[in-house]
Structure formats: C-alpha cells, structure tokens
Design a protein around this motif. Structure first.
Motif, PDB file in Angstrom:
ATOM      1  N   HIS A   1       2.960 -10.402  -4.521  1.00  0.00           N
ATOM      2  CA  HIS A   1       2.405 -11.883  -4.963  1.00  0.00           C
ATOM      3  C   HIS A   1       2.302 -12.391  -3.863  1.00  0.00           C
ATOM      4  O   HIS A   1       3.447 -12.187  -2.755  1.00  0.00           O
ATOM      5  N   VAL A   2       2.028 -13.131  -3.567  1.00  0.00           N
ATOM      6  CA  VAL A   2       1.708 -14.450  -2.740  1.00  0.00           C
ATOM      7  C   VAL A   2       1.338 -15.287  -2.624  1.00  0.00           C
ATOM      8  O   VAL A   2       0.778 -16.238  -3.824  1.00  0.00           O
ATOM      9  N   LYS A   3       2.720 -16.192  -2.369  1.00  0.00           N
ATOM     10  CA  LYS A   3       2.380 -17.726  -2.203  1.00  0.00           C
ATOM     11  C   LYS A   3       1.967 -18.253  -1.198  1.00  0.00           C
ATOM     12  O   LYS A   3       3.366 -18.685  -0.252  1.00  0.00           O
ATOM     13  N   TYR A   4       0.728 -19.288  -1.191  1.00  0.00           N
ATOM     14  CA  TYR A   4       0.392 -20.105   0.353  1.00  0.00           C
ATOM     15  C   TYR A   4       0.927 -21.440   0.305  1.00  0.00           C
ATOM     16  O   TYR A   4       1.287 -22.007  -1.488  1.00  0.00           O
ATOM     17  N   GLY A   5       1.411 -22.391   0.855  1.00  0.00           N
ATOM     18  CA  GLY A   5       1.879 -23.832   0.435  1.00  0.00           C
ATOM     19  C   GLY A   5       3.209 -23.874   0.113  1.00  0.00           C
ATOM     20  O   GLY A   5       3.456 -25.126  -0.709  1.00  0.00           O
ATOM     21  N   ALA A   6       3.989 -22.905   0.092  1.00  0.00           N
ATOM     22  CA  ALA A   6       5.424 -22.521  -0.063  1.00  0.00           C
ATOM     23  C   ALA A   6       6.154 -22.237   0.614  1.00  0.00           C
ATOM     24  O   ALA A   6       6.693 -21.141   2.011  1.00  0.00           O
ATOM     25  N   THR A   7       7.046 -23.764   1.498  1.00  0.00           N
ATOM     26  CA  THR A   7       8.235 -24.406   2.869  1.00  0.00           C
ATOM     27  C   THR A   7       8.846 -23.802   2.110  1.00  0.00           C
ATOM     28  O   THR A   7       9.593 -24.392   1.279  1.00  0.00           O
TER      29      THR A   7
ATOM     30  N   HIS B   1       1.180  -0.830   0.610  1.00  0.00           N
ATOM     31  CA  HIS B   1      -0.123  -0.211   0.277  1.00  0.00           C
ATOM     32  C   HIS B   1       0.509   1.167  -0.323  1.00  0.00           C
ATOM     33  O   HIS B   1       0.568   2.449   0.137  1.00  0.00           O
ATOM     34  N   GLU B   2       2.361   1.205  -0.094  1.00  0.00           N
ATOM     35  CA  GLU B   2       3.604   1.676   0.416  1.00  0.00           C
ATOM     36  C   GLU B   2       3.459   2.533  -1.479  1.00  0.00           C
ATOM     37  O   GLU B   2       3.607   2.025  -1.944  1.00  0.00           O
ATOM     38  N   PRO B   3       2.952   3.848  -1.717  1.00  0.00           N
ATOM     39  CA  PRO B   3       2.879   4.397  -3.257  1.00  0.00           C
ATOM     40  C   PRO B   3       4.483   4.534  -3.797  1.00  0.00           C
ATOM     41  O   PRO B   3       4.415   4.335  -4.717  1.00  0.00           O
ATOM     42  N   MET B   4       5.275   4.852  -2.724  1.00  0.00           N
ATOM     43  CA  MET B   4       7.219   4.605  -3.013  1.00  0.00           C
ATOM     44  C   MET B   4       7.255   3.520  -3.816  1.00  0.00           C
ATOM     45  O   MET B   4       8.374   2.966  -4.165  1.00  0.00           O
ATOM     46  N   PHE B   5       6.387   2.058  -3.027  1.00  0.00           N
ATOM     47  CA  PHE B   5       6.359   1.011  -3.648  1.00  0.00           C
ATOM     48  C   PHE B   5       5.656   0.338  -5.023  1.00  0.00           C
ATOM     49  O   PHE B   5       6.415  -0.628  -5.674  1.00  0.00           O
ATOM     50  N   GLU B   6       5.518   1.803  -5.610  1.00  0.00           N
ATOM     51  CA  GLU B   6       4.588   1.476  -7.205  1.00  0.00           C
ATOM     52  C   GLU B   6       6.006   0.455  -7.995  1.00  0.00           C
ATOM     53  O   GLU B   6       6.117   1.256  -8.348  1.00  0.00           O
ATOM     54  N   GLY B   7       5.447  -0.384  -8.486  1.00  0.00           N
ATOM     55  CA  GLY B   7       6.198  -0.502  -9.517  1.00  0.00           C
ATOM     56  C   GLY B   7       7.530  -2.083  -9.288  1.00  0.00           C
ATOM     57  O   GLY B   7       8.495  -2.302  -9.779  1.00  0.00           O
ATOM     58  N   LYS B   8       7.308  -1.713  -7.299  1.00  0.00           N
ATOM     59  CA  LYS B   8       8.285  -2.583  -7.028  1.00  0.00           C
ATOM     60  C   LYS B   8       8.005  -4.035  -7.288  1.00  0.00           C
ATOM     61  O   LYS B   8       6.391  -4.323  -6.643  1.00  0.00           O
ATOM     62  N   ARG B   9       9.105  -5.035  -7.159  1.00  0.00           N
ATOM     63  CA  ARG B   9       8.479  -6.004  -6.693  1.00  0.00           C
ATOM     64  C   ARG B   9       8.151  -7.053  -5.187  1.00  0.00           C
ATOM     65  O   ARG B   9       8.983  -7.394  -5.075  1.00  0.00           O
ATOM     66  N   VAL B  10       7.321  -7.191  -4.977  1.00  0.00           N
ATOM     67  CA  VAL B  10       6.765  -7.951  -3.624  1.00  0.00           C
ATOM     68  C   VAL B  10       5.950  -9.216  -3.898  1.00  0.00           C
ATOM     69  O   VAL B  10       5.109  -9.391  -4.560  1.00  0.00           O
ATOM     70  N   LEU B  11       6.875  -9.424  -2.888  1.00  0.00           N
ATOM     71  CA  LEU B  11       6.317 -11.406  -2.656  1.00  0.00           C
ATOM     72  C   LEU B  11       6.804 -11.621  -1.105  1.00  0.00           C
ATOM     73  O   LEU B  11       7.274 -11.781  -0.623  1.00  0.00           O
ATOM     74  N   LEU B  12       5.577 -12.558  -0.908  1.00  0.00           N
ATOM     75  CA  LEU B  12       5.007 -12.823   0.174  1.00  0.00           C
ATOM     76  C   LEU B  12       4.866 -14.753   0.231  1.00  0.00           C
ATOM     77  O   LEU B  12       4.116 -15.327  -0.187  1.00  0.00           O
ATOM     78  N   LEU B  13       5.907 -15.161   0.994  1.00  0.00           N
ATOM     79  CA  LEU B  13       6.418 -17.351   0.928  1.00  0.00           C
ATOM     80  C   LEU B  13       4.942 -16.978   2.553  1.00  0.00           C
ATOM     81  O   LEU B  13       5.624 -17.173   3.320  1.00  0.00           O
ATOM     82  N   GLU B  14       4.262 -18.102   2.523  1.00  0.00           N
ATOM     83  CA  GLU B  14       3.719 -18.901   3.367  1.00  0.00           C
ATOM     84  C   GLU B  14       3.695 -20.361   3.195  1.00  0.00           C
ATOM     85  O   GLU B  14       2.683 -20.859   2.312  1.00  0.00           O
ATOM     86  N   ALA B  15       4.147 -21.513   4.401  1.00  0.00           N
ATOM     87  CA  ALA B  15       3.850 -22.685   4.156  1.00  0.00           C
ATOM     88  C   ALA B  15       1.982 -22.776   4.610  1.00  0.00           C
ATOM     89  O   ALA B  15       2.175 -23.855   3.639  1.00  0.00           O
ATOM     90  N   GLY B  16       1.393 -22.333   5.280  1.00  0.00           N
ATOM     91  CA  GLY B  16       0.882 -22.687   5.611  1.00  0.00           C
ATOM     92  C   GLY B  16      -0.633 -22.218   4.152  1.00  0.00           C
ATOM     93  O   GLY B  16       0.272 -21.803   3.825  1.00  0.00           O
ATOM     94  N   PRO B  17      -1.824 -23.044   4.502  1.00  0.00           N
ATOM     95  CA  PRO B  17      -2.986 -22.343   3.720  1.00  0.00           C
ATOM     96  C   PRO B  17      -3.169 -21.035   4.171  1.00  0.00           C
ATOM     97  O   PRO B  17      -3.333 -20.484   5.032  1.00  0.00           O
ATOM     98  N   LYS B  18      -4.294 -20.636   2.633  1.00  0.00           N
ATOM     99  CA  LYS B  18      -4.360 -19.180   2.492  1.00  0.00           C
ATOM    100  C   LYS B  18      -6.081 -19.651   3.912  1.00  0.00           C
ATOM    101  O   LYS B  18      -6.166 -20.338   3.771  1.00  0.00           O
ATOM    102  N   GLN B  19      -5.800 -18.355   5.026  1.00  0.00           N
ATOM    103  CA  GLN B  19      -6.883 -18.603   5.641  1.00  0.00           C
ATOM    104  C   GLN B  19      -8.141 -17.512   4.204  1.00  0.00           C
ATOM    105  O   GLN B  19      -7.838 -16.298   4.385  1.00  0.00           O
ATOM    106  N   ASN B  20      -9.601 -17.937   5.291  1.00  0.00           N
ATOM    107  CA  ASN B  20     -10.061 -17.691   4.557  1.00  0.00           C
ATOM    108  C   ASN B  20     -11.243 -16.716   5.401  1.00  0.00           C
ATOM    109  O   ASN B  20     -11.513 -16.758   5.860  1.00  0.00           O
TER     110      ASN B  20
END
Ligand code: FAD
Lengths: 324, 475
Positions: free
Chosen positions: B170-176, B61-80
């Motif tokens: 970008h988010v990857k769940y189940g990504a250990t 949500h940071e305007p200065m990060f517009e155009g930057k590539r951010v990824l989140l890795l989480e081993a577990g499943p996504k919470q609904n």
C-alpha cells in the motif's frame, strides 16, 4: 515449563484471574480470550466470585495486576529471564519446520521458499509455557495447539497471542497434562514438539510414550533437552542458574536430565525411527545458540513414526490452495 | 513505582473502553465517536525517496512476503513515470555500482532504468591538480564499473515495479508524518503499546511491527527513536549542472580531479552530455552560481585543464617514483586520457547543495530500522551515497526474508541487530575512506601532496590493491 512450586503458582494464578477480569471489562482483545474459555468451569467460578465480591465495580487489585504483568514480562522479555529460550528458536524452529517439510518432500530438494510453509500441518507443542515456540510455528502457517500443566504459563501465552491476533489465528492453548489427552487425541498430530520439558518430568518413560501416541503415522516428534553429564551439571546448573542467571534458579533438577542414548531408547521402544540427534551449544556472551556435534550438554532429537503420513497429500494440497 | 505503572496501564486501556462500549451499547447514530483501532502493518516504510521506494518494492516482490502487509508513506506527490522523458537531463544523478544494480535487478527495476536512460561507465580516471599522478580504473570484465543514471529515472524505474507489486504494497502519497510513538519502557505490553505507531498530519494513526526510516538525512524517525548521530559539516557545497560536450564521443569515462578547493567530477550521461558534481567552498560556489553561462563553462574547463596548482616538488618526486616502479617491473602512471571539453551548460540545470557527513550511531531499535541517508550521509565524491542505501535495502530484505521463514516477529530486535552490525561494518569503513580521501585532497601542503600522489601512483601500479578497491566500491 512446570517449574514453580505449588504455593507460588496459586498466588500467581490469583493474580492472573484478576487481570483477566479487569481486562474483560476494559479491553476488547483480552475479553475475547476469556470468551473462548467459557467452558473452563473452574475459570468461570473464579470470575463469578470476583464480580460478586466487587459488586460489579472496576476495582483493580494493584498487586494482582503487577504480578501478572511481571510474569508476562518474564516470559516475553527477549533479553530477560527466558532470553535463552527465545534465542533457542533460532535452532528449534528451523529444525521443526524442516522435519515437517521432509514429510511431504523427503528428498528435501523442495528449496522454493513459501511464506506459510507449514500450512495444513497440525502441531502439538507440549510444555508450551508462555508460547515462545508456539507463536513462530503458528506464524509459519501450522495449526498449533500449545499445552502446559502450568496454568499461569497458559494464561501468559493466551494473553500474548492477543497482541498479534491475525498472524496467530491458528494458535490455541490449553491447560492440560499430556497423559490426559494421549488417548483421546491419539494420532492427531503431524508433528509434536517437546522442547526443554522432559527434564522437568518425573515419569519420563510414560511421557515419551504419550508423545509417540499423539502423532500420526509418518508424523514427527522433536525433543530438545539437557544431557546428564558432569559438563551439563557444571554449565546447566552451576553456571546457567547460579552464576550467569540465564535460567531461573531451581529450574532444573540435574538427576532428571536424560542422556541422549536413554532418550533414543525410550523413543525406539515406542516403535519410532530416530532421524537425527544433534548437539546444541549456547554462547552466553552473544546469547546465541549454534549446532554442534557434541551432545553432552544440550541436544535435539528428531524421530518419525513409521507408516505413510496420512496428512502428507492433504497438507500439501491445502498449502497449495493457501498460497494460490 | 507500582502505581505509576498502573496509571500507565489504565491510560493505555482507556481509548479501547470507549470503543467497546460504543460497539456494544450505543446505538448507531449517537454522537459518541470513537477512533477505530489503528491499522496494523507488518512493515511501514517512512519516506519514498529512492531508498525507501526500493525497500517497499523489494519487499513487495519478495515471495516470502506474500500475505504480509507493507505500507509506504511519502510526504510528496507521486511522480508520474508514464510521461515520456524530457530531452533535457535532470541535474541530479547517481553512479550506481554493481551491488546497487543487482538489488534493482532483483525486483525488475533495472530493466526499466536501462530502457529509459542511463550510461555505462567503463573507465574512471582520478587525478590530482598538484601533480601528474593519476589513477585509472578500467573494467574490461563483464561486470561494468558503474552506471550513471538520473535520480528521477532511477526513482521512476523503481516506482513502476512498486506499482507492479499491486496490492502487496500500500502506498500513501501526501502523507507527512507528524509524530511517532515507539514501544519501550512499558512493563506490560498491550496491543497498543507493543508496536511502533506513526501519526500523520491528517490525524490518521498507523501501527507497524517494523517501522523502517527512509526519511532522508534529517530523519524524524531517527530523532523519535533517540538515536544520536555523529556529523560534521565540510563547509563545502556541491554545485551540479548538466553540461554539453564540444563534440560527441564514446562517452564512457568518469572524470574526477582533486583541486585545491575540493574534487570536481564529470559523469557521462550520453555521448553528448555529462553531469557535473563540483564540490567547493561556499564562496566559490556562490560565485559559480552567479557566473554567466559562458563564464561558467570556462570555469569548468579551466578546473579540468589548468596546470596552475602543480607543485614542482611533487612532480619531481613523482617522476623519480615512476622510474622506480618501471625498474621494478610495475606499470607506473598509466597514460592519462584527456578530459572532454565542455561547450555549454543546460539552462536552469545549475544548482547547489550543502555537503555534510553524518552517521547514526545506531541503525536499529526495537521495531525500528534506518536505511539510506537516514542512517548515513556521505560526501557525494565517491558516488557512495545511494549505493550504501541500496546496500542497506538488500541486506535488510534478505534478513527479513529469513526471519519470516523462521516464523519470527519481523520487528524484534535480535535480527535487526544483525542488520546493524553487518551494515555498520561496511558503511563505517567506506565512510572513513571517503572522508579520508576527501581530507587527504583538501590540502596542498607539500608532504601531503607528495604522499597522496605517490599513493595514487602506487595504487595504479599495484593491480591487486586496485581490484580490492573496485570490489569494495562495488558492494
Ligand atoms: C550534490 C549531491 C550529489 C550526489 N551524488 C551522488 C552520487 O553521485 N551517487 C550516489 O550514490 N549518491 C549521491 N548523492 C547522495 C544521494 O542523493 C542520497 O544518498 C540519496 O538520495 C538518499 O536517498 P534516501 O531515499 O535515503 O533519502 P532522500 O532522497 O532524502 O528521501 C527521503 C524521502 O523521505 C520523505 N520524507 C522526509 N520526511 C518525511 C516525513 N516527515 N513524512 C513523510 N515523508 C518524509 C521525503 O519527502 C523524501 O522523499 C548525492 C547527494 C548530493 C547532495
């Protein structure tokens, strides 16, 4: 940073040629750098000679590889020989950025931060060396041209650019002397930076004239350099080079240091308006720079060429479209 | 030396040789498969707990990060988070301080949490089982002392904002994560060796200019970066449960009593429910876990109401001290409110967790930064755990924004060291005070009890000191 003697440079050049050749056959990224410089005739000759001599096999000359890698490391190790130049970015990048932004919003009230604030600006980095200052300016969105008379600096710069090709796609390097491009590229740039270079130049008056010639009306030039005072002698040469070894020994010739007043006069003689003169101080214990009012050691000057900046509307519109 | 460097250099080059040959000379369909160059992100956040998800969402949500590539890795499943909240409360809760709230508000998650479920805490009462001394924190000003929210509600509120950031994260769940390759040691950077590289169980490799470790207190990134930790086990266990009050009240007080075996706390969840965090010995915790529901409720009530540990010497001195304070014109023990009576424990809400303290001696390395429990784990007593983590996120986000505005490489060490210095200055102090408080109360030796009860009383009387404490806890 044309600071090495001719002989040393030749040896280092040989080293860099070889590594580029090796890289060409092994690695995609550096090979692409080579391709962009096909038109450099002497370069091609060396390359051809090499491949003939080695008969197309991939023999690596250990020493040459080591030399290039050492030289690259010298430039880009943030805690190494050029640590002070790396941390000087903390001052000079914001200085250049804000100087250029002031060209489109003179009041400076445009405080909304944009990710690529310099999109649309053409910047010439004179004496770019290994690219320590050119890279951050390019990351801010500017089209940056880095020039240096030293070929091995340019080679390091080109190689280092390949490590972050996407963010640095607007960055180009050329081995050139400023005097030789001043006429052909007159009034091409929105901003020109000559950082820690004029103290190495013999014809300083000619150098400043060339700098002023290269910027568009309304464009900025930014100098940073060392002042010729006893204090700068003590700190810049004795302490920095010989005792603390922050700067390579023999890098500076104190007699070439320019006093702030002398540099301002040279700039004004070319019809430019001085906007800012500020002192800078390096703390060797923290390896950090800070702004000070005293200009007796290191200082920065920002000057503007009179006249409406032809680029201002252009650059603001193109940066708008970039962010949109 | 020289030749070993070369070997390194050559081996680093080799995979790419295959690639370029493949591209240039081999026709499509031939068997030679090459692994394409791992994708390069500006920031990869490893671990999608509350802290890691907040890090990714804050950058997204940071305007200065517009155009930057951010990824989140989480081993577990996504919470609904779209499912309606169950009526029953989750047994894991956090008290969020003003600093945490302002971080969550900065990217819109706070609204989600307020709209879902959380309870304001207007008063905090801490007292001692061995004497009558008591300390209360009121927050009459607009800034409320804290909010209590369930971990799941907090995470859902953040996740919603992460999704709202769309393509920017970008988010990857189940990504250990299986392994890390971190830069350093090479004399010659290549495009491969310059950045931090993470390898997933799936075999996929991803590169990052900055790798942020939010992978909890057993952080794998921390070990891969060879960052040592200082830790000790309290030999204590936290027992948690959701408890129903005997009668609905305006439930906005957090209660904490120091027992001989450790602190017991009730955090308000609603007008009818409280969350229990009871820190005690492993033996007692096992016993508590096995008790039938009714006896468990009795044990909790007993822990808050019992007088059996009162130390007569401490009480006597207390009264003298109280008198002294009154004569000095200071307010002594403020009127003690009585804790609520518990009537029922939610079925299946009882759980226990081992408690420990650990602190990474470094929070950063070239291209690596640690946030949350990966950097520091404290006793949950002071409710500082996740607040410290959110504090890390806020500072690191602010630093990265200024770094981007200076055109710097987001992973270079210079500014990361600033993050480390500023955060450690804060975290170490608060860890020491949490731990000190814990140790101070972990005893019933008379002089210590005296000291702490006088200390409690004096703090209560000395407004400025108390305000300092609130301020500190809020940042
Ligand atoms: C009993 C108890 C009570 C507490 N009470 C409070 C309180 O009142 N207030 C408070 O502020 N704090 C409290 N805390 C502390 C708080 O819960 C933690 O500080 C907080 O959860 C830390 O969040 P985190 O995101 O740093 O780590 P975690 O929540 O541990 O998240 C780490 C994440 O990383 C993922 N991960 C780990 N390894 C890998 C891998 N190899 N690959 C991919 N993903 C991986 C995990 O799946 C997990 O989602 C309490 C803790 C306990 C035990």
């Amino acid at each position: 940073m044309n600071i090495l003697s001719g002989t040393v440079r030749t040896i280092k050049n040989a080293g860099s040629w070889a590594i580029l050749r090796v890289c060409q056959s092994y690695r995609q990224p550096v090979a692409s750098v080579v391709n962009t410089h096909r038109n450099h005739s002497s370069y091609n000759k060396v390359c051809c000679r090499h491949s003939e001599a080695s008969g197309g096999t991939n023999t690596i000359d250990d020493e040459e590889v080591a030399l290039f890698s050492r030289h690259a490391n010298e430039w880009w190790n943030e805690t190494g020989e050029f640590a002070a130049l790396h941390s000087l970015n903390d001052l000079r990048v914001p200085l250049v950025r804000d100087a250029l932004l002031a060209q489109i919003t003179p009041s400076g009230d445009n405080k909304t931060l944009k990710p690529m604030p310099l999109a649309g600006f053409n910047i010439l980095d004179v004496g770019c060396g290994g690219g320590i200052l050119s890279e951050p300016l390019a990351r801010l969105g500017a089209n940056v041209t880095g020039i240096d008379a030293s070929e091995e600096g340019i080679k390091v710069a080109k190689w280092h650019k390949t490590l972050d090709p996407e963010a640095l796609s607007r960055l180009n390097y050329r081995c050139a002397a400023i005097e030789n491009i001043a006429t052909a590229e007159a009034e091409t740039y929105d901003g020109l930076v000559a950082s820690e270079i004029i103290e190495h130049v013999t014809d300083q008056r000619g150098f400043v004239t060339a700098c002023c010639q290269l910027v568009k009306p309304g464009g900025s030039i930014v100098f940073t350099t060392l002042s010729r005072t006893y204090l700068s002698y003590a700190l810049g040469i004795v302490a920095a080079e010989r005792i603390l070894r922050i700067v390579p020994a023999g890098a500076h010739d104190w007699k070439k240091f320019v006093l702030p007043d002398e540099l301002q006069d040279m700039i004004r003689e070319n019809g430019m308006n001085i906007r800012l003169v500020h002192g800078m101080m390096f703390n060797p214990l923290t390896s950090r720079w800070s702004w000070i009012s005293d200009t007796s050691i290191n200082y920065a000057i920002h000057a503007v060429k009179p006249g409406k900046s032809a680029s201002s509307s252009e650059s603001s519109s193109s940066s708008d479209s970039d962010s949109g | 030396m020289l030749s070993s460097r070369l070997v390194q250099f050559r081996s680093m080059c080799l995979p790419v040789v295959l690639c370029s040959r493949h591209k240039r000379n081999i026709h499509v369909g031939k068997q030679l498969r090459c692994r394409s160059k791992p994708e390069l992100y500006d920031v990869v956040v490893c671990g999608g707990g509350m802290v890691g998800t907040a890090m990714a969402a804050a950058l997204g949500h940071e305007p200065m990060f517009e155009g930057k590539r951010v990824l989140l890795l989480e081993a577990g499943p996504k919470q609904n988070y779209n499912e309606p909240l169950p009526e029953k409360f989750f047994n894991r809760t956090c008290s969020l301080n003003a600093g945490a709230v302002s971080l969550l508000r900065s990217f819109g998650a706070w609204e989600n949490i307020l709209n879902a479920r959380c309870q304001e805490v207007k008063r905090m009462q801490i007292w001692d089982a061995c004497s009558d001394s008591i300390i209360t924190f009121n927050h009459d000003s607009l800034e409320n002392l804290a909010y209590v929210a369930e971990n799941n509600v907090i995470l859902a509120g953040i996740l919603k904002q992460l999704d709202a950031a769309g393509d920017r994260v970008h988010v990857k769940y189940g990504a250990t994560v299986k392994d890390y390759k971190l830069p350093g040691g090479q004399s010659f950077d290549t495009e491969q060796s310059k950045y931090a590289c993470v390898q997933l169980e799936s075999g996929e490799e991803i590169r990052a200019k900055l790798m942020i470790g939010a992978d909890g207190f057993k952080s794998m990134l921390r070990s891969a970066a060879n960052i040592p930790t200082i830790s000790w086990n309290y030999n204590h266990v936290g027992v948690v449960a959701s408890l129903r009050l005997a009668e609905p009240t305006e439930n906005n007080v957090a209660w904490q009593r120091f027992l001989k075996t450790g602190p017991i706390a009730l955090l308000p969840l609603s007008n009818e429910y409280c969350n229990l965090i009871w820190s005690t010995t492993p033996e007692e915790s096992k016993h508590l876990m096995m008790l039938p529901a009714e006896s468990f409720v009795d044990a909790v009530n007993h822990a808050f109401w019992s007088d059996e540990h009162k130390n007569s010497a401490a009480q006597y001195t207390n009264r003298l001290f109280d008198g002294l304070l009154t004569r000095l014109g200071l307010e002594g023990s403020s009127s003690q409110q009585l804790p609520p009576t518990i009537i029922e424990v939610d079925k299946g809400s009882r759980a226990m967790f081992p408690l420990s303290l650990s602190h990474a001696t470094q929070y950063v390395r070239s291209r690596v930064a640690l946030v949350g429990d990966a950097a520091h784990r404290v006793h949950p007593m002071a409710g500082q755990g996740v607040n410290l983590g959110f504090g890390d996120v806020a500072l690191l986000r602010d630093l990265l924004v200024s770094v981007v505005y200076e055109g710097k490489d987001v992973g270079s060490l210079g500014h990361l060291l600033k993050y480390e210095t500023q955060r450690q200055r804060h975290v170490v102090v608060s860890m020491a005070s949490v731990d000190g408080l814990y140790r101070l109360y972990g005893t019933d030796v008379t002089p210590v009890v005296l000291l702490r009860s006088l200390g409690l009383q004096a703090t209560n009387a000395l407004r400025p000191l108390k305000e300092k404490m609130i301020q500190f806890a809020a940042n």
